[in-house]
Enzyme design. Structure first.
Site, PDB file in Angstrom:
ATOM      1  N   HIS A  92      48.361  48.788  24.859  1.00  0.00           N
ATOM      2  CA  HIS A  92      47.847  47.979  23.773  1.00  0.00           C
ATOM      3  C   HIS A  92      49.000  47.478  22.939  1.00  0.00           C
ATOM      4  CE1 HIS A  92      45.487  46.664  20.342  1.00  0.00           C
ATOM      5  NE2 HIS A  92      44.482  46.607  21.195  1.00  0.00           N
ATOM      6  N   ASP A 135      38.805  49.083  26.748  1.00  0.00           N
ATOM      7  CA  ASP A 135      38.189  48.554  27.966  1.00  0.00           C
ATOM      8  C   ASP A 135      38.159  49.554  29.120  1.00  0.00           C
ATOM      9  OD1 ASP A 135      37.608  45.985  26.999  1.00  0.00           O
ATOM     10  OD2 ASP A 135      39.701  45.419  27.190  1.00  0.00           O
TER      11      ASP A 135
HETATM   12  N1  CMC Z   1      50.253  48.961  33.399  1.00  0.00           N
HETATM   13  C1  CMC Z   1      51.566  49.090  33.726  1.00  0.00           C
HETATM   14  N2  CMC Z   1      52.574  48.791  32.882  1.00  0.00           N
HETATM   15  C2  CMC Z   1      52.243  48.328  31.670  1.00  0.00           C
HETATM   16  C3  CMC Z   1      50.913  48.158  31.265  1.00  0.00           C
HETATM   17  C4  CMC Z   1      49.897  48.494  32.189  1.00  0.00           C
HETATM   18  N3  CMC Z   1      48.611  48.359  31.857  1.00  0.00           N
HETATM   19  N4  CMC Z   1      50.883  47.683  30.002  1.00  0.00           N
HETATM   20  C5  CMC Z   1      52.173  47.547  29.631  1.00  0.00           C
HETATM   21  N5  CMC Z   1      52.994  47.942  30.623  1.00  0.00           N
HETATM   22  C6  CMC Z   1      54.475  48.024  30.587  1.00  0.00           C
HETATM   23  C7  CMC Z   1      55.097  46.637  30.699  1.00  0.00           C
HETATM   24  O1  CMC Z   1      55.352  46.293  32.035  1.00  0.00           O
HETATM   25  C8  CMC Z   1      56.344  46.824  29.869  1.00  0.00           C
HETATM   26  O2  CMC Z   1      57.269  47.551  30.656  1.00  0.00           O
HETATM   27  P1  CMC Z   1      58.859  47.272  30.526  1.00  0.00           P
HETATM   28  O3  CMC Z   1      59.195  47.657  29.110  1.00  0.00           O
HETATM   29  O4  CMC Z   1      59.473  48.139  31.544  1.00  0.00           O
HETATM   30  O5  CMC Z   1      59.064  45.812  30.765  1.00  0.00           O
HETATM   31  C9  CMC Z   1      55.907  47.734  28.741  1.00  0.00           C
HETATM   32  O6  CMC Z   1      54.822  48.507  29.276  1.00  0.00           O
HETATM   33  C10 CMC Z   1      55.448  47.016  27.480  1.00  0.00           C
HETATM   34  O7  CMC Z   1      54.422  46.098  27.856  1.00  0.00           O
HETATM   35  P2  CMC Z   1      54.229  44.663  27.222  1.00  0.00           P
HETATM   36  O8  CMC Z   1      53.557  43.787  28.210  1.00  0.00           O
HETATM   37  O9  CMC Z   1      55.519  44.174  26.629  1.00  0.00           O
HETATM   38  O10 CMC Z   1      53.259  45.011  26.027  1.00  0.00           O
HETATM   39  P3  CMC Z   1      52.341  43.986  25.252  1.00  0.00           P
HETATM   40  O11 CMC Z   1      52.132  44.555  23.911  1.00  0.00           O
HETATM   41  O12 CMC Z   1      52.897  42.603  25.331  1.00  0.00           O
HETATM   42  O13 CMC Z   1      50.967  43.988  26.114  1.00  0.00           O
HETATM   43  C11 CMC Z   1      48.816  44.539  26.886  1.00  0.00           C
HETATM   44  C12 CMC Z   1      49.847  44.686  25.753  1.00  0.00           C
HETATM   45  C13 CMC Z   1      47.476  45.099  26.425  1.00  0.00           C
HETATM   46  C14 CMC Z   1      48.614  43.031  27.189  1.00  0.00           C
HETATM   47  C15 CMC Z   1      49.332  45.294  28.141  1.00  0.00           C
HETATM   48  O14 CMC Z   1      49.466  46.661  27.855  1.00  0.00           O
HETATM   49  C16 CMC Z   1      48.439  45.096  29.365  1.00  0.00           C
HETATM   50  O15 CMC Z   1      48.609  44.109  30.089  1.00  0.00           O
HETATM   51  N6  CMC Z   1      47.449  46.025  29.620  1.00  0.00           N
HETATM   52  C17 CMC Z   1      46.502  45.856  30.701  1.00  0.00           C
HETATM   53  C18 CMC Z   1      45.403  44.891  30.277  1.00  0.00           C
HETATM   54  C19 CMC Z   1      44.434  45.518  29.306  1.00  0.00           C
HETATM   55  O16 CMC Z   1      43.965  46.629  29.485  1.00  0.00           O
HETATM   56  N7  CMC Z   1      44.094  44.748  28.242  1.00  0.00           N
HETATM   57  C20 CMC Z   1      43.117  45.168  27.242  1.00  0.00           C
HETATM   58  C21 CMC Z   1      43.735  45.355  25.888  1.00  0.00           C
HETATM   59  S1  CMC Z   1      42.633  46.221  24.742  1.00  0.00           S
HETATM   60  C22 CMC Z   1      41.290  45.155  24.511  1.00  0.00           C
HETATM   61  C23 CMC Z   1      41.623  43.989  23.687  1.00  0.00           C
HETATM   62  O17 CMC Z   1      41.597  44.110  22.468  1.00  0.00           O
HETATM   63  O18 CMC Z   1      41.904  42.935  24.264  1.00  0.00           O
END
Ligand code: CMC
Length: 427
Positions: free
Chosen positions: A306, A363
């Site tokens: 998140h 989710d």
């Molecule tokens: N699985 C594997 N790796 C992950 C995941 C995941 N679900 N989420 C983040 N990471 C890794 C990412 O690859 C990165 O690694 P590194 O630092 O080595 O490059 C690190 O963790 C930080 O991730 P980020 O993408 O920079 O974080 P963000 O804050 O931009 O993204 C997120 C947040 C929710 C989009 C992401 O965690 C994600 O894609 N999760 C899966 C989709 C999901 O479950 N979304 C629902 C969110 S909650 C409901 C809502 O309010 O929408």
């Protein structure tokens, strides 16, 4: 005493006021940054940027705290009903018994959707994704309700809130009825709002339908948990679109589109599809864990991570417990729940997930409950949208009442410098 932040560029110092929120959140107010220094800030994904001050939702990602208008999500999900929470989000206070009764009554006055809307529904292929249909139908409501709302006029704004709450629920269920080839249903004004969702979805002209009260209770809780989440992607979209003074339906339609993406609300559908895939492949969660950790593989563990929660998502905690309860009450023994629990347990001790502070989000377990209720997977994000609607309305209303300026970020241009135009025969 007010705090000041100092910025030094090329030996020259500039001072900026510091804003402190109710819960001691701090921000540097850079409103005058460009006019005073010529610089802008760069913050892709707005990881460090506040877009507004808001009285609606407080969220502390480090402590796993979520509150609507000062009330804890745990209290609201356990003690209130969805319309009570919708009223709280939009109007700022919990309703009295009379106010809640009146709110329900006033929503009922707006539950009939113009019959012409059915022609629009007819035009979609049956295979269309419900979120695409919902975004279009919400936008189409503008055509049937063209008069803009005067946000300064309390009565007009109240009516617009009731109208949006009433019609959105009905059109949200059109998407499912269309996909099944069922006749579109009418809201039943003798029944409650959440109960009506089940009727609108599942009642057929061929016989009576009584939803399981346990399902209605669980839905009530799920809608509350999704009610608002401060400046997330879809809510920021609603505020951004509304900041050009586009109408409420148009702004919400944009919010629906933003929510659809698998990184946002679309994750609930993606989680279930992922769990089903793991099950179909023999239930081996390790393979998927490895894929999620592989930098060369775009796969992510859906329902994990998140932007703001870096400890735990309080909504996920409540939903996990609800999943156990609902499945037990409905007598559903879903192996997918066991796979989800195995995956969660593995991730919680895995260094990749622990070091990146990736925990199950809202989710992760919600889809398992929806599945047990008989809701088709493609409808999961529509349910998220129904829950989020009062949050979108509240944020839109706040943005307009606070007379926020049009949202218009800047950029740093990295393309070509001025070039001479080349005639076609010289390219
Ligand atoms: N699985 C594997 N790796 C992950 C995941 C995941 N679900 N989420 C983040 N990471 C890794 C990412 O690859 C990165 O690694 P590194 O630092 O080595 O490059 C690190 O963790 C930080 O991730 P980020 O993408 O920079 O974080 P963000 O804050 O931009 O993204 C997120 C947040 C929710 C989009 C992401 O965690 C994600 O894609 N999760 C899966 C989709 C999901 O479950 N979304 C629902 C969110 S909650 C409901 C809502 O309010 O929408």
């Amino acid at each position: 005493m007010s705090k000041i932040a100092t910025l030094e560029i090329d030996g020259k110092k500039y001072e900026f006021p510091v804003i402190i929120g109710t819960e001691n959140e701090v921000a540097i107010d850079i409103e005058k940054l460009r006019s005073e220094t010529g610089y802008i800030t760069m913050d892709p994904g707005y990881k460090n940027s506040g877009s507004c001050k808001s009285d609606i939702t407080f969220l502390d990602g480090e402590e796993g705290i979520l509150r609507y208008r000062g009330y804890s999500i745990e209290d609201l999900a356990g003690k209130a009903n969805f319309l009570e929470v919708a009223y709280l989000l939009v109007f700022g206070e919990l309703p009295t018994k009379d106010q809640l009764f009146q709110f329900e009554e006033d929503i009922r006055k707006h539950t009939l959707v113009n019959e012409e809307m059915k022609k629009i529904v007819e035009g979609f292929p049956r295979t269309a994704h419900p979120m695409g249909i919902l975004a279009s139908l919400t936008s189409a409501l503008t055509a049937f309700n063209p008069k803009p709302v005067n946000v300064e006029n309390e009565k007009e704004m109240y009516q617009a809130v009731c109208k949006t709450m009433g019609k959105f629920l009905v059109i949200a269920t059109y998407t499912y009825r269309k996909s099944m080839g069922y006749p579109l249903n009418y809201y039943d004004n003798t029944k409650g709002y959440v109960e009506n969702f089940m009727h609108l979805m599942f009642e057929l002209p061929t016989g009576p339908y009584t939803p399981d009260p346990a399902v209605v209770d669980a839905l009530n809780k799920l809608f509350i948990l999704h009610g608002d989440h401060e400046q997330n992607c879809s809510t920021s979209t609603v505020r951004m679109v509304g900041s050009s003074h586009a109408g409420l339906f148009a702004s919400i339609s944009a919010g629906v589109s933003a929510l659809w993406g698998p990184l946002h609300g679309g994750a609930n559908q993606a989680v279930l599809e992922m769990l089903e895939e793991i099950q179909a492949n023999g239930g081996d969660a390790d393979k998927y864990m490895a894929k999620a950790k592989d930098r060369n593989d775009p796969f992510r563990l859906m329902g994990f991570g998140h932007r703001v929660y870096k400890n735990f998502d309080p909504r996920a905690k409540i939903i996990k417990k609800a999943a156990d309860e609902v499945l037990a009450t409905l007598g559903v023994d879903d192996p997918i729940l066991q796979i989800a629990k195995k995956l969660e347990a593995a991730a919680l001790v895995d260094d990749y997930f622990v070091s990146r502070k990736l925990y199950p989000n809202v989710d992760f377990y919600s889809g398992i409950i929806y599945r047990a209720m008989g809701i088709p997977t493609e409808m999961f994000t529509v349910l998220f949208a129904i829950g989020r609607l009062p949050g979108w309305i509240a944020q839109w209303k706040e943005m307009r009442i606070n007379k926020e300026p049009i949202g218009r970020p800047r950029q740093i241009y990295t393309g070509y410098e001025l070039r001479d135009f080349k005639p076609m025969d010289q390219r």
